[in-house]
Design a protein around this motif. Structure first.
Motif, PDB file in Angstrom:
ATOM      1  N   SER A  51       0.819  -1.213   0.000  1.00  0.00           N
ATOM      2  CA  SER A  51       0.000   0.000   0.000  1.00  0.00           C
ATOM      3  C   SER A  51       0.851   1.259   0.000  1.00  0.00           C
ATOM      4  CB  SER A  51      -0.943  -0.010   1.206  1.00  0.00           C
ATOM      5  OG  SER A  51      -1.903  -1.038   1.062  1.00  0.00           O
ATOM      6  N   SER A  54       1.885   1.851  -3.404  1.00  0.00           N
ATOM      7  CA  SER A  54       0.744   2.166  -4.276  1.00  0.00           C
ATOM      8  C   SER A  54       0.337   3.628  -4.188  1.00  0.00           C
ATOM      9  CB  SER A  54      -0.460   1.286  -3.911  1.00  0.00           C
ATOM     10  OG  SER A  54      -0.182  -0.085  -4.125  1.00  0.00           O
ATOM     11  N   ASN A 193      -5.533   2.779   0.415  1.00  0.00           N
ATOM     12  CA  ASN A 193      -4.151   2.395   0.685  1.00  0.00           C
ATOM     13  C   ASN A 193      -3.574   3.125   1.891  1.00  0.00           C
ATOM     14  OD1 ASN A 193      -2.957   0.434  -1.460  1.00  0.00           O
ATOM     15  ND2 ASN A 193      -4.305   1.787  -2.608  1.00  0.00           N
ATOM     16  N   SER A 249      -7.479  -0.968  -7.449  1.00  0.00           N
ATOM     17  CA  SER A 249      -8.029   0.168  -6.719  1.00  0.00           C
ATOM     18  C   SER A 249      -8.827   1.079  -7.650  1.00  0.00           C
ATOM     19  CB  SER A 249      -6.897   0.980  -6.063  1.00  0.00           C
ATOM     20  OG  SER A 249      -6.240   0.227  -5.072  1.00  0.00           O
TER      21      SER A 249
END
Length: 277
Positions: A51, A54, A193, A249
């Motif tokens: 995360s 990301s 995230n 996502s």
């Protein structure tokens, strides 16, 4: 196909269905990757790095789409954060069971979520589920029962962990369509995230401070163990998971924004096919 809704924006059902089919493929690939990764490291460690890596990618995408500096502020608004925390809870229930049960069983447990979507849609979004929707959901749920086989010797209570993730996934899907429809997918991705980074860090610190007994850690080292030094293989897994996380996502948010949740979640059952393969 387009339909009208109470939000003033037309539903784009065909687009939503196409996106959710792609999302189910990416989700199954991510969980297979986690299955391989569960032999080394800690789930919170993978969550944290996946995360954290990301977020800058999604922020860059959000800036390109015109959100600019408002992206982070919008990502931290109440409804996107509630949606994100529900997703995090869903991830926890799924990956807690990951090392112990077959992938098909895990997928089947999680995909009780269409039933929760159907039950909660009239309450959360005011969208009724028509008889064809109930029929499709019942057909998919019969496949879930076929895989879980409750009441037989092959059934394990650990299969109920991903079942607990079903209502979390259902509520997050409903909130995406009803409360977060105007929020760009990249911004929702940033929110999810950031929530994952925060929760992973807090749980990791708690495990470090509390130091669970070795006999407890041995029950699920992937969930209760300590952080490990990553080698090339583990960083490869992190890289793959980051790419899948960024793509999913964006895609899953856009899918549930495009069409009513009760329709999209019916096609979400294709996840069972991909996971079984």
């Amino acid at each position: 196909m387009k339909t009208n809704n109470d939000h003033g924006r037309p539903d784009r059902v065909a687009l939503g269905v196409s996106l959710v089919l792609l999302s189910t493929l990416l989700t199954s690939l991510a969980e297979v990757t986690f299955r391989y990764a569960s032999g080394e490291g800690l789930v919170w460690q993978y969550f944290f790095w996946r995360s954290l890596l990301s977020v800058p990618v999604l922020l860059a995408i959000a800036f390109v789409w015109g959100e600019g500096a408002a992206t982070v502020l919008q990502a931290l608004r109440p409804w996107p954060l509630v949606r994100s925390l529900l997703f995090v809870l869903m991830f926890i229930t799924v990956y807690a069971a990951l090392p112990f049960i077959p992938l098909a069983t895990l997928a089947a447990g999680l995909y009780t979520s269409p039933l929760f979507v159907a039950a909660l849609s009239p309450l959360v979004t005011g969208e009724p589920v028509r008889w064809r929707g109930w029929f499709a959901i019942a057909l998919g749920f019969s496949g879930v029962l076929l895989i879980l086989q409750p009441g037989t010797g092959s059934f394990t209570w650990l299969a109920l962990l991903p079942v607990a993730g079903g209502p979390c996934y259902a509520l997050s899907a409903l909130l995406t369509h009803s409360k977060c429809r105007a929020v760009p997918p990249a911004t929702l991705g940033v929110s999810m995230n950031l929530a994952m980074v925060a929760v992973s860090a807090m749980v990791s610190v708690a495990l470090l401070v509390l130091e669970p007994p070795a006999r407890i850690v041995a029950l699920s080292p992937f969930l209760l163990g300590s952080w490990q030094v990553f080698g090339a293989t583990e960083w490869f897994y992190v890289g793959v998971l980051t790419l899948l996380m960024v793509a999913n996502s964006l895609i899953v948010s856009a899918a549930y924004q495009a069409a009513p949740s009760a329709i999209i979640v019916t096609f979400d059952y294709n996840y069972l096919i991909f996971m079984t393969l």
